[in-house]
Design a protein around this motif. Structure first.
Motif, PDB file in Angstrom:
ATOM      1  N   HIS A   9       0.560  -1.081   0.380  1.00 49.38           N
ATOM      2  CA  HIS A   9       0.028  -0.057  -0.185  1.00 49.38           C
ATOM      3  C   HIS A   9       0.983   1.154  -0.051  1.00 49.38           C
ATOM      4  O   HIS A   9       2.213   1.462   0.179  1.00 49.38           O
ATOM      5  CB  HIS A   9      -1.263  -0.011   1.284  1.00 49.38           C
ATOM      6  N   PHE A  10       0.264   2.497  -0.517  1.00 47.43           N
ATOM      7  CA  PHE A  10       0.623   3.181  -0.403  1.00 47.43           C
ATOM      8  C   PHE A  10      -0.282   4.642   0.739  1.00 47.43           C
ATOM      9  O   PHE A  10      -0.716   4.456   1.249  1.00 47.43           O
ATOM     10  CB  PHE A  10       0.252   4.856  -1.253  1.00 47.43           C
ATOM     11  N   PRO A  11       0.540   4.905   2.708  1.00 43.22           N
ATOM     12  CA  PRO A  11      -0.376   5.406   3.142  1.00 43.22           C
ATOM     13  C   PRO A  11      -1.422   6.578   3.358  1.00 43.22           C
ATOM     14  O   PRO A  11      -2.270   6.908   3.408  1.00 43.22           O
ATOM     15  CB  PRO A  11       1.305   5.451   3.590  1.00 43.22           C
ATOM     16  N   SER A  16      -5.766   2.421   0.215  1.00 42.39           N
ATOM     17  CA  SER A  16      -5.352   1.663   1.366  1.00 42.39           C
ATOM     18  C   SER A  16      -5.981   2.068   2.494  1.00 42.39           C
ATOM     19  O   SER A  16      -5.477   1.052   3.485  1.00 42.39           O
ATOM     20  CB  SER A  16      -3.738   2.005   0.445  1.00 42.39           C
ATOM     21  N   GLU A  32       3.373  -5.127   6.654  1.00 42.10           N
ATOM     22  CA  GLU A  32       2.981  -4.139   5.713  1.00 42.10           C
ATOM     23  C   GLU A  32       4.217  -3.980   4.666  1.00 42.10           C
ATOM     24  O   GLU A  32       5.152  -3.591   4.557  1.00 42.10           O
ATOM     25  CB  GLU A  32       2.655  -2.515   6.021  1.00 42.10           C
ATOM     26  N   GLN A  34       5.471  -0.738   1.713  1.00 37.49           N
ATOM     27  CA  GLN A  34       4.984   0.795   1.481  1.00 37.49           C
ATOM     28  C   GLN A  34       5.589   0.269  -0.752  1.00 37.49           C
ATOM     29  O   GLN A  34       6.615   0.071  -0.835  1.00 37.49           O
ATOM     30  CB  GLN A  34       5.163   1.648   2.120  1.00 37.49           C
ATOM     31  N   THR A  53      -2.206   0.674  -5.505  1.00 36.28           N
ATOM     32  CA  THR A  53      -2.594   0.623  -5.202  1.00 36.28           C
ATOM     33  C   THR A  53      -3.847  -0.036  -4.288  1.00 36.28           C
ATOM     34  O   THR A  53      -4.588   1.396  -4.511  1.00 36.28           O
ATOM     35  CB  THR A  53      -1.835   0.941  -3.516  1.00 36.28           C
ATOM     36  N   ASP A 212       1.033   8.581  10.077  1.00 41.14           N
ATOM     37  CA  ASP A 212       1.487   8.344   8.468  1.00 41.14           C
ATOM     38  C   ASP A 212       1.994   9.725   8.552  1.00 41.14           C
ATOM     39  O   ASP A 212       1.861  11.082   8.769  1.00 41.14           O
ATOM     40  CB  ASP A 212       0.332   8.049   7.532  1.00 41.14           C
TER      41      ASP A 212
END
Length: 228
Positions: A9-11, A16, A32, A34, A53, A212
């Protein structure tokens, strides 16, 4: 039955974030990874050729499953881990939750995120120059229209789709939370939406999102404040 989960994922991606919230609410542990999706890393494209994502990998007794993008992942989690039920327990609530999922992932994302997040986040990641002020103004005006709509829903409901927390709430909060990172949500003008968001923000599943950070961009001062 033990299942090992890995979320790619991308925060700062709202899609996501929806999956992270669902995994957290269901108390499903996951690893996780990233992803810098804008660089099209080959190892990620091998998982999802669209390059989008999130992607969830599950490894269990029956083998390996790769689920690409938020709706497929959220549906799978509901099927395999039905409690707590996040799509509603009654047909009417499930229908409304699905409608609102589409609302936020298509209409809200196109009318609001497509302007604000593109100008403030994607341009920075892609080195496309400074934000366009007219586009920012357009996105902020659209955001106010959506907040009026959400405020109206909450006048007669405990949660967006009805009496219970659902994926509709997570979808809305995921999109709003990224915009809130940049300080663009006029909370003071929408007290009902603010109260709803504070309830979500205080849930354990939401805490990881509040930590994040986007490299080079500090969050708004109230971003991780539960009583903002």
């Amino acid at each position: 039955m033990s299942v090992e989960r890995t979320l790619h994922h991308f925060p700062m991606d709202p899609a996501s974030r929806q999956v992270r919230l669902s995994l957290g609410e269901k108390r499903l542990p996951f690893n996780e990874v990233q992803v810098r999706y804008w660089e099209s890393p080959p190892e990620f494209l091998a998982l999802n050729p669209s390059g989008l994502t999130p992607v969830l990998e599950e490894k269990g007794p029956d083998g390996r499953i790769v689920l690409c993008e938020s709706r497929a992942i959220l549906d799978h989690l509901e099927e395999q881990n039905p409690e707590p039920a996040l799509m509603g327990r009654e047909a009417a609530e499930r229908a409304e939750a699905r409608r609102l999922l589409q609302w936020f992932d298509r209409k809200f994302d196109y009318e609001v995120g497509g302007y604000l997040l593109h100008e403030k986040l994607e341009k920075r990641l892609l080195k496309l120059g400074a934000p366009d002020l007219a586009a920012l103004r357009h996105g902020r005006e659209a955001l106010r229209g959506h907040l009026v709509y959400i405020e109206g829903l909450l006048q007669d409901r405990d949660w967006l789709a009805g009496r219970r927390l659902s994926l509709a709430d997570f979808a809305a909060a995921a999109h709003l939370s990224v915009i809130d990172y940049f300080g663009d949500v006029p909370w003071r003008d929408f007290p009902g939406v603010k109260t709803w968001y504070m309830k979500l923000k205080s849930r354990p599943c939401f805490r990881p999102l509040l930590s994040d950070r986007c490299p080079g961009i500090a969050p708004a001062g109230h971003y991780d404040d539960l009583d903002f």
